[in-house]
Design a protein around this motif. Structure first.
Motif, mmCIF file in Angstrom:
data_model
loop_
_atom_site.group_PDB
_atom_site.id
_atom_site.type_symbol
_atom_site.label_atom_id
_atom_site.label_comp_id
_atom_site.label_asym_id
_atom_site.label_seq_id
_atom_site.Cartn_x
_atom_site.Cartn_y
_atom_site.Cartn_z
ATOM 1 N N THR A 458 12.419 -12.904 0.333
ATOM 2 C CA THR A 458 11.166 -13.011 -1.159
ATOM 3 C C THR A 458 10.126 -12.958 -0.962
ATOM 4 N N PRO A 460 5.851 -13.772 -0.720
ATOM 5 C CA PRO A 460 4.736 -13.534 -2.133
ATOM 6 C C PRO A 460 4.399 -13.132 -1.866
ATOM 7 N N TRP A 675 11.775 -22.873 -2.806
ATOM 8 C CA TRP A 675 11.907 -21.668 -3.010
ATOM 9 C C TRP A 675 10.903 -21.401 -4.470
ATOM 10 N N GLN A 678 6.972 -22.267 -4.109
ATOM 11 C CA GLN A 678 6.295 -21.057 -3.544
ATOM 12 C C GLN A 678 6.412 -19.624 -4.314
ATOM 13 N N HIS A 679 7.428 -19.015 -4.134
ATOM 14 C CA HIS A 679 8.221 -17.989 -4.218
ATOM 15 C C HIS A 679 7.937 -17.582 -5.930
#
Length: 716
Positions: A458, A460, A675, A678-679
């Protein structure tokens, strides 16, 4: 060794003056610089200099300036005596070379100083000798008065036996020939900047001068006279200025584009060589408000313009005269006035460098220059043939007739050069901290990044998918609307821009909740837990009364979860037992279960089972290990008697529950938490967070700025 402290004593006046003299007068060339500036301040149009033994035996300067009054001569060589300043405010608008009154005083402490001066009103000249700042008789060394002498209008200052009483400084000087070359360099620079002043310099006893310039010449003619024809024939002249409204203009045939605003008015005059001239050493003459100064930052910035034009190891000639509002310049930053500080230095330097680059492109007179600019790319046109805008017939005539002028390649409009210290990463898929230290899958010994398929990655993004978009609910409760308005009013504009335009760099320490983000050329260390807590509170307020749900299957017992949380708490100060505390909190939540389900989607059955909890952000799952603590805190931390406080307290506790605290059971390098941070979290912050100033004061710290780092490395 004695442990007693040594007494503090006052230095003698003579010692203080000798120390100060060592700061002002480093070598003969620095003494001459001070004397030339005094002559120019006096309005001289002719300056004659005589040197013996590199200036160590004799250094004499004669000018035709306004001279010195006889009444002023007794204090002429005392420290801090000047005609340039009267109050401290005068320093803010100083336009003269000298102002501290230390040059002649310093010379009198390290050399034998004598002065012959005459004003136009005097019938004769006056002569005086000075030792340690005092006017004395040259033979008896006793206090004396100026003596009548023959002389012309102006002033003649003679320095003999420089550093005779400081042998260490004298022994540190170079050879007489090298010191003399330094003197010639100083005279050369001032002669170029002051072409209406005649400069003559000769060695004592020599028949002809080594430097002789007329008083009616111009800067190009003086450059040709002093530096030679090879430089003069390749010079490009450029003038530019910026008024207070920020409009830049260039004194040439074509005007440059207007640029961003500048707060101060300034102007610059440039003479620099084109691509045909190259030398092994840069010749850089910098004058700021007519003051000869040095600036390594400006020098490197202007040299960088030639990086893609001149061969490696070849350097240009540059003369720059910069005029700035005196109120924006601090001249009092160096004992010898060799450096100055001024406002907007970086922006002004960039403007000048851009003007130089455009001037180099416009100076398209030689085939060599065209060939070199073509090699660098971005200056010449895309095709080596005729311009596409020319008619076909005109192109054919130019190529068939052999007309070199007509067949010359058309130059495209040059792109504005972006300097390294201002380059910003724009590709969000560039390397992050985690990609530099990939987590290895122990079973296969393959980096996790390599083993993950492209479809499962995924990247960013700057915005969340429509399926995850959080819409604001429609609410008519005054308390909720006031809370929402309070968030809008408390929004900090600068911090909002940082979060909206940031690029996620990586998690520094997941246990200390620290991450790195970049915005433009700045790097920030942020506490992602504090930002996440504020984000989830705002998301809760945004969705008030219309939450999605996280269904718990099987539904756990409310009483049992609260007991677990109370058991871990220290309740010694309470008059109730842990069992009674659990019962009381359970009863509070069960009695208000309809309101909790209606407003917050916290569903509790009649028999005390928790069926669902609110979902604040799709794609993000809170750590359910903290659910008992969340339910337990709802009892004592929420003010159930006031509507506004009740809603705010509940949402704050809900936000605290959603904070991404690493799970104890997750031993795989906290992969899930990393994860989500960040995403999911940072893209949501970019989209929804209205950050208050308290976050900027407490949880976001600027750790680096690219232009500042370049300045540090320039000094290394």
């Amino acid at each position: 060794m004695s442990s007693e402290p040594k007494p503090i004593r006052r230095l003698t006046e003579n010692l203080i003056n000798k120390i100060a003299a060592g700061e002002i007068i480093h070598r003969p060339a620095s003494a001459l610089k001070e004397l030339i500036e005094n002559s120019l301040d006096a309005g001289a149009t002719s300056i004659r200099i005589t040197v013996k033994d590199g200036g160590m035996k004799l250094l004499q300067i004669q000018d035709n300036g306004c001279g010195i009054r006889k009444s002023d001569m007794p204090i002429l060589a005392e420290r801090f005596t000047t005609s340039k300043l009267s109050t401290f405010s005068d320093l803010k608008k100083i336009t003269t070379y000298g102002f501290r009154g230390e040059a002649l005083a310093s010379m009198s402490h390290v050399a034998h100083l004598s002065v012959v001066t005459k004003t136009k009103a005097d019938s004769c000249a006056w002569k005086a000798s000075y030792v340690d700042g005092a006017l004395v008789d040259p033979k008896t060394r006793e206090k004396s008065e100026p003596r009548a002498s023959a002389g012309n209008d102006g002033t003649t200052i003679t320095i003999e036996d420089l550093f005779y009483n400081t042998p260490t400084r004298l022994s540190a000087l170079r050879s007489t020939s090298e010191e003399y070359s330094r003197i010639l360099d100083v005279i050369t620079k001032y002669a170029i900047h002051n072409p209406t002043v005649s400069f003559i310099c000769r060695k004592g006893g020599a028949a002809s001068p080594d430097i002789s310039t007329p008083s009616s010449s111009e800067i190009p003619a003086t450059i040709r006279l002093l530096y030679g024809h090879s430089i003069a024939k390749e010079l490009i002249h450029h003038e530019l200025s910026c008024n207070k409204k920020g409009k830049q203009r260039v004194v040439e045939e074509d005007a440059m584009d207007e640029d961003e605003d500048e707060s101060e008015e300034w102007s610059a005059e440039l003479y620099f060589t084109n691509a045909n001239y190259q030398a092994k050493k840069t010749v850089f003459l910098l004058f700021i408000n007519h003051r000869l100064v040095e600036s390594l930052r400006i020098k490197k910035a202007l040299e960088a313009v030639y990086t893609n034009i001149l061969p490696k190891g070849s350097l240009p000639f540059i003369y720059l005269s910069l005029q700035i509002d005196p109120r924006s310049v601090d001249v009092n930053v160096h004992p010898t006035k060799r450096e100055v500080h001024f406002l907007n230095e970086e922006a002004i330097t960039e403007r000048i460098a851009d003007a130089m680059q455009e001037g180099l492109v416009k100076q398209n007179h030689s085939r060599t220059f065209e060939y070199q600019t073509l090699l660098t790319g971005g200056i010449m046109g895309d095709e080596p043939g005729p311009s596409k805008k020319r008619p076909r017939k005109e192109r054919d005539e130019g190529s068939e007739g052999g007309n070199e002028e007509a067949a010359t390649t058309t130059i495209a409009e040059p792109k504005k050069k972006i300097y390294s210290q201002h380059k910003v990463r724009t590709n969000l898929q560039d390397r992050t901290l985690d990609s530099m230290f990939p987590v290895v899958n122990e079973a296969t010994q393959i980096p996790m990044e390599a083993s993950t398929s492209k479809s499962s990655q995924t990247p960013p993004t700057n915005s969340l998918p429509k399926s995850k978009e959080v819409k604001e609910s429609e609410c008519f409760l005054t308390s909720v609307r006031n809370l929402r308005q309070r968030l809008v009013k408390a929004k900090h504009q600068q911090l909002s821009e940082i979060l909206e335009k940031h690029t996620f760099i990586g998690i520094v320490d997941i246990h200390k909740c620290l991450s790195l983000i970049q915005c433009t050329t700045k790097l920030y260390l942020v506490n992602h837990d504090s930002l996440a807590e504020e984000l989830f509170y705002q998301l809760g307020l945004r969705q008030f009364g219309d939450f999605s749900r996280i269904k718990l299957d099987p539904p756990p017992s409310l009483r049992e979860m609260i007991e677990i949380a109370v058991e871990a708490e220290n309740t010694e100060t309470s008059t109730l037992s842990k069992s009674q505390i659990a019962d009381r909190i359970t009863n509070i939540l069960v009695e208000r279960r309809e309101m909790l389900a209606d407003y917050f989607s916290l569903t509790i059955t009649e028999d005390g089972l928790v069926e669902s909890i609110p979902l604040l952000l799709r794609g993000y799952t809170p750590n359910l290990d903290n659910l008992p603590s969340f339910l337990m805190r709802l009892g004592p931390q929420v003010d159930w008697t006031s509507e506004a406080e009740c809603f705010e307290n509940f949402l704050r506790e809900l936000a605290y529950f959603y904070v991404p605290i690493p799970s104890i059971s997750d031993t795989d390098e906290y992969k899930a938490e990393r994860w989500q941070i960040q995403h999911v979290l940072f893209p949501a912050m970019r989209r929804y967070l209205l950050p208050p100033k308290s976050l900027l004061d407490r949880d976001i710290v600027q750790v680096a700025d690219l232009p500042d780092l370049y300045k540090v490395f320039e000094r290394c």
